[in-house]
Scaffold this active site. Structure first.
Site, PDB file in Angstrom:
ATOM      1  N   ARG A 252       0.854  -1.182   0.000  1.00  0.00           N
ATOM      2  CA  ARG A 252       0.000   0.000   0.000  1.00  0.00           C
ATOM      3  C   ARG A 252       0.896   1.240   0.000  1.00  0.00           C
ATOM      4  NH1 ARG A 252      -1.721  -3.567   3.990  1.00  0.00           N
ATOM      5  NH2 ARG A 252      -3.764  -4.524   3.648  1.00  0.00           N
ATOM      6  N   LYS A 276      -0.777  -2.152   8.308  1.00  0.00           N
ATOM      7  CA  LYS A 276      -1.893  -1.602   9.064  1.00  0.00           C
ATOM      8  C   LYS A 276      -1.950  -2.247  10.452  1.00  0.00           C
ATOM      9  CE  LYS A 276      -5.766  -1.185   6.763  1.00  0.00           C
ATOM     10  NZ  LYS A 276      -6.914  -1.534   5.899  1.00  0.00           N
ATOM     11  N   HIS A 349      -4.125   1.901  -5.623  1.00  0.00           N
ATOM     12  CA  HIS A 349      -4.522   0.578  -5.153  1.00  0.00           C
ATOM     13  C   HIS A 349      -4.752  -0.378  -6.317  1.00  0.00           C
ATOM     14  CE1 HIS A 349      -5.093  -1.017  -1.167  1.00  0.00           C
ATOM     15  NE2 HIS A 349      -6.101  -1.774  -1.583  1.00  0.00           N
ATOM     16  N   ARG A 352      -2.076  -2.986  -6.559  1.00  0.00           N
ATOM     17  CA  ARG A 352      -2.231  -4.093  -5.613  1.00  0.00           C
ATOM     18  C   ARG A 352      -3.265  -5.098  -6.129  1.00  0.00           C
ATOM     19  NH1 ARG A 352      -1.340  -5.014  -0.056  1.00  0.00           N
ATOM     20  NH2 ARG A 352      -3.088  -5.938   1.089  1.00  0.00           N
ATOM     21  N   HIS A 375      -3.300  -9.886   4.177  1.00  0.00           N
ATOM     22  CA  HIS A 375      -4.658  -9.664   4.646  1.00  0.00           C
ATOM     23  C   HIS A 375      -4.817 -10.238   6.051  1.00  0.00           C
ATOM     24  CE1 HIS A 375      -6.343  -9.338   0.283  1.00  0.00           C
ATOM     25  NE2 HIS A 375      -5.924  -8.183   0.740  1.00  0.00           N
ATOM     26  N   TYR A 384     -11.191 -12.154  -4.666  1.00  0.00           N
ATOM     27  CA  TYR A 384     -10.527 -12.680  -5.856  1.00  0.00           C
ATOM     28  C   TYR A 384     -11.035 -14.069  -6.229  1.00  0.00           C
ATOM     29  CZ  TYR A 384      -7.535  -8.785  -4.674  1.00  0.00           C
ATOM     30  OH  TYR A 384      -7.083  -7.536  -4.367  1.00  0.00           O
TER      31      TYR A 384
END
Length: 406
Positions: A252, A276, A349, A352, A375, A384
């Protein structure tokens, strides 16, 4: 014959102002421009008969907007003047703004909120900033200029505030303020400032499940963007390294901006990624990404004391404030190459999403895709799964040379 510089009433304070900027390592050219622009402001002060000792932030802002506009000047005069007047206040020259009892109470509450979110909740500085921002807006809306009394907050106050800030906006935009307000009310309850936990009374926004396919660009477009950035971007060596990190590792933009020089383990060929929620991950460093970073460090990175890897191209040489620079570069590249984004406001994004889509097309398992993208929840990776892998394998494109298949 050189034109003699006419001093103004502000010249006396230039030296101390420049000393206060010493930690930013500004170039002499930038400081000289600051002096020139502040002299323009000083002439406006003299024309209005205002002495530096009678300056306030309000007066300075009003008069700064009277300085004639200069199209060739990159410095925003009101911002520079405010910074200069704050310096004058700090050395006891200008008049400090009056602070009311209500403002003192709010500042005390917000300082304690920041310490609570950082120390006990472990939020990132960026998240703390946004929680405080909505806390300030709520307190101003509920209490105005009076001293805030958290014990008097009711459910109706929260609903009224959310309705106030959501006027004219889509319902999907309400999730962010609601989430930040819950953090604020959890803090009030933890500190005993409210009898009940008001976070449970913040209205929940229904999230509509979107059935669209992941939005991505084909590999040929990604490689064309990377080549354009390397050759055509104003600071191609730096920008190319940043875009490679996003296109090859799925980073990111804030993660790219947070990379420090010490995060790269050249011997092991690994990169530490600050993700994150204060998450730390080590990812393998592909050969082409490592070469691009090495070229930037060797040939293009300016001399600076900061350990942040990617820095601005102008003094002070510090890290970027936000991710807008990447979005602007990507927009210029797409415009030059006539590449149409799959959706508006998708921004960087898309790199990504494109990496994940290419991995799925190449037959990589979903749980491995989630590991590469880091994730936290497997449910995030399931977007996906909507790709028809059986049909897409036949059109899978090869991975670019030098790219390590995850």
């Amino acid at each position: 014959m050189a034109k003699k510089i006419q001093p103004t009433c502000l010249d006396t304070y230039f030296s101390s102002f420049e000393e206060s900027l010493a930690s930013t390592h500004m170039q002499r050219r930038a400081l000289s421009n600051y002096r020139f622009q502040l002299r323009r402001f000083g002439r406006v002060l003299e024309a209005h008969g205002v002495e530096p000792t009678s300056l306030t932030l309000e007066i300075a802002d009003r008069l700064a907007r009277q300085v004639p506009f200069d199209r060739m000047n990159a410095v925003r005069i009101p911002n520079l003047v405010r910074r200069f007047v704050l310096h004058l206040i700090s050395i006891g020259v200008a008049i400090p703004p009056p602070v009311s009892a209500a403002q003192i109470a709010k500042d005390t509450l917000l300082d304690d909120l920041e310490g609570f979110l950082l120390g006990q909740r472990g939020l990132s500085p960026s998240s703390v900033y946004h929680v405080k921002r909505y806390a300030v807006r709520f307190l101003d809306h509920r209490f105005g200029e009076t001293v805030p009394d958290p014990s008097s907050i009711r459910h109706q106050d929260i609903v009224a505030f959310l309705e106030h800030i959501q006027k004219g906006k889509s319902l999907s935009m309400a999730r962010t303020p609601a989430s930040h307000l819950r953090c604020f009310f959890q803090y009030l309850f933890a500190r005993g400032l409210t009898v009940t936990n008001l976070s449970s009374t913040v209205p929940k926004v229904h999230r509509i499940q979107n059935n669209r396919l992941p939005r991505y660009l084909p590999p040929t477009d990604i490689e064309a963007i990377l080549e354009w950035v390397r050759r055509e971007s104003s600071y191609g060596v730096r920008d190319y390294a940043m875009f490679l990190l996003m296109a090859r590792l799925g980073l990111r933009v804030p993660e790219v901006m947070a990379i420090e020089i010490d995060d790269i383990d050249w011997r092991a060929g690994e990169l530490l990624v600050r993700g994150k929620g204060k998450r730390r991950d080590r990812l393998p460093l592909p050969e082409d990404v490592g070469a691009a970073i090495s070229a930037y460090l060797r040939d293009a990175r300016p001399s600076t004391v900061t350990r942040v890897l990617f820095v601005r191209s102008y003094a002070p040489y510090l890290g970027f404030k936000d991710s807008r620079i990447v979005s602007k570069i990507l927009a210029r590249a797409c415009a030059a190459l006539k590449i149409e984004m799959p959706a508006r406001y998708l921004g960087s994004h898309v790199l990504r999403h494109s990496l994940a889509t290419r991995m799925v097309r190449s037959g990589v398992a979903l749980h491995e895709v989630g590991d590469v993208l880091r994730h936290k929840s497997r449910a995030t990776t399931m977007i996906y799964a909507k790709l028809d892998i059986a049909n897409l394998r036949s059109v899978a494109q090869p991975w670019p040379a030098g790219e390590a298949k995850q």
